[in-house]
Design a protein around this motif. Sequence first.
Motif, mmCIF file in Angstrom:
data_model
loop_
_atom_site.group_PDB
_atom_site.id
_atom_site.type_symbol
_atom_site.label_atom_id
_atom_site.label_comp_id
_atom_site.label_asym_id
_atom_site.label_seq_id
_atom_site.Cartn_x
_atom_site.Cartn_y
_atom_site.Cartn_z
ATOM 1 N N HIS A 248 0.835 -1.195 0.000
ATOM 2 C CA HIS A 248 0.000 0.000 0.000
ATOM 3 C C HIS A 248 0.877 1.255 0.000
ATOM 4 O O HIS A 248 1.851 1.346 0.759
ATOM 5 C CB HIS A 248 -0.910 0.004 1.231
ATOM 6 C CG HIS A 248 -1.792 1.199 1.328
ATOM 7 N ND1 HIS A 248 -2.725 1.523 0.367
ATOM 8 C CD2 HIS A 248 -1.890 2.170 2.286
ATOM 9 C CE1 HIS A 248 -3.354 2.623 0.723
ATOM 10 N NE2 HIS A 248 -2.869 3.037 1.888
ATOM 11 N N ASP B 197 1.022 5.250 0.629
ATOM 12 C CA ASP B 197 0.336 6.368 1.283
ATOM 13 C C ASP B 197 1.386 7.191 2.027
ATOM 14 O O ASP B 197 2.101 6.654 2.887
ATOM 15 C CB ASP B 197 -0.731 5.853 2.244
ATOM 16 C CG ASP B 197 -1.572 6.980 2.829
ATOM 17 O OD1 ASP B 197 -1.280 8.161 2.512
ATOM 18 O OD2 ASP B 197 -2.492 6.694 3.603
ATOM 19 N N CYS C 116 1.926 1.447 8.393
ATOM 20 C CA CYS C 116 1.031 1.372 7.249
ATOM 21 C C CYS C 116 -0.400 1.725 7.663
ATOM 22 O O CYS C 116 -0.918 1.225 8.675
ATOM 23 C CB CYS C 116 1.084 -0.033 6.653
ATOM 24 S SG CYS C 116 0.021 -0.252 5.196
ATOM 25 N N THR C 117 -1.058 2.566 6.873
ATOM 26 C CA THR C 117 -2.436 2.966 7.172
ATOM 27 C C THR C 117 -3.439 1.884 6.793
ATOM 28 O O THR C 117 -4.619 1.990 7.144
ATOM 29 C CB THR C 117 -2.772 4.262 6.410
ATOM 30 O OG1 THR C 117 -2.525 4.067 5.007
ATOM 31 C CG2 THR C 117 -1.943 5.430 6.916
ATOM 32 N N ARG C 118 -2.973 0.843 6.078
ATOM 33 C CA ARG C 118 -3.895 -0.241 5.710
ATOM 34 C C ARG C 118 -3.735 -1.446 6.631
ATOM 35 O O ARG C 118 -4.690 -1.867 7.285
ATOM 36 C CB ARG C 118 -3.669 -0.677 4.257
ATOM 37 C CG ARG C 118 -4.514 -1.888 3.870
ATOM 38 C CD ARG C 118 -4.108 -2.464 2.518
ATOM 39 N NE ARG C 118 -4.542 -1.592 1.433
ATOM 40 C CZ ARG C 118 -4.267 -1.816 0.154
ATOM 41 N NH1 ARG C 118 -3.511 -2.876 -0.177
ATOM 42 N NH2 ARG C 118 -4.700 -1.006 -0.777
ATOM 43 N N CYS C 119 -2.511 -1.998 6.694
ATOM 44 C CA CYS C 119 -2.330 -3.244 7.466
ATOM 45 C C CYS C 119 -1.767 -3.000 8.858
ATOM 46 O O CYS C 119 -1.726 -3.928 9.677
ATOM 47 C CB CYS C 119 -1.422 -4.210 6.708
ATOM 48 S SG CYS C 119 0.304 -3.672 6.572
#
Length: 467
Positions: free
Chosen positions: A423, A425, A437-440
């Motif tokens: 990802h 960002d 990480c802003t996703r995981c």
Amino acid sequence: MTTNGNTTTIVVREPLDPTPEQVLVLKRYANASRACFNFAYGLKHEAQQRWVRGRDRLMLEGLSREEANREAPKVSVPRASDVQRIFLAVREKPLAGPLREGESEHRRMFRWWAGVNAIVCQQAFRDADTAFANWRGSARRAGEGVGYPRPKRVGRCRDSFRMTSVRLVASDLRHVRIGGERDPAGQRALIVRLHRPARRLAREIARGGVVKMVTVAREGSQWWVSFNVRIALPPPARLSRRQKEAGTVGVDLGIAVFAATSEPVITADGKEQLFDNPRHLDNARRQLRKWQRRMARRHVKGLPAHRQSAGWREARDQVAHLMGLVAQRRASTQHLLSKQLVTQFAHVALEDLRVKNMTRTARGTVEAPGRNVAAKAGLNRAILDVGFAEIRRQVEYKAKWHGVTVTAVNPAYTSQTCHRCGHVDRKSRRTRSLFQCTRCGHATHADIGAAHNIKHRALNLEANEPQ
């Protein structure tokens, strides 16, 4: 290191320890080399300007620039052999005009050549040939263009000269012999002491190496001698078991952190992935500012360097000494890192950085002045102090010695990409050192994460290459 057929040329560099009297001789040789280069430059520049004037006349008659370049009258540019012939014809000519008060005869026009080994002048003429050939050829090859050659100015160019008549005194490996003139009135040969025994040079010569050219140069307050040794091309290097097991390493170069690696590197202090930036230039800034200010205060505007005061020359020598120390310490750090990488891994992945673009000034123009100019100047100094391009150059040429593969990858978004989920960002870069990480939610040091991304991109490039 350069390769040609079945042979390769390596450079063995040794520090000199000359006496004050020998330093004067080395400076005299360096000044003669600079003056010879400028003599050749003047002849070549004049020929080039004659061609430019002919082209400009055609452009005034209505031809386009491309057509004028093709139709311009040919001009013969003197080569090194022509320059030498001209120089031999005019070097003994006296100065024109009336005699000075107290002089019984005219001084010669080119006094600096007397007593200097003729090879020094010949090599300077060839250097001028190389400078103009590089300029002409740069338009026909890929990459950055080479600017028009410039004359060498005192204080702006490196004090150096090239000779073939320099050899190692093999009796103790602690002295080199610098050739002189056969004329009894000329400079005799010098036996100059080395700071350390030249064991590596002796080994290469014992293995059949031949010294082709020698450069003597001053860096800061230290004189160095560099031997270009032609040796037989060694057999292809084979990877060691440790290198095969270690595999690929990604390297992220930076300012706050000198280098971050995706895999641990074995150093004298153990295993490391983050290498602190030694900031060699910043550590010397206080002393540099002190002597640079003294140099500025003591400078008399309009006077050449040789007519400035002893105080100004003292400050100038101190600045040169400090800058030389910074360069040596920086080179030591770069060589240590590059050697550790190529001796411990089979594949090294680096970023394909455009350092010239990264270090452009933010000054702007009078109509559109730049912003944060001082901050950008400080960033540029820090980037150049680390030496991104030099580290890559060292890794690439040392990799050939150890059979290592080097890959340069696109650096875009390596510090904003999660190496776990992919990802991208910019908000994932929470602080300068923290990446989350802003996703995981994966958290790691930002520079180590960038090194992993560099490694993955290199492996993908290698996998997608046609076999």
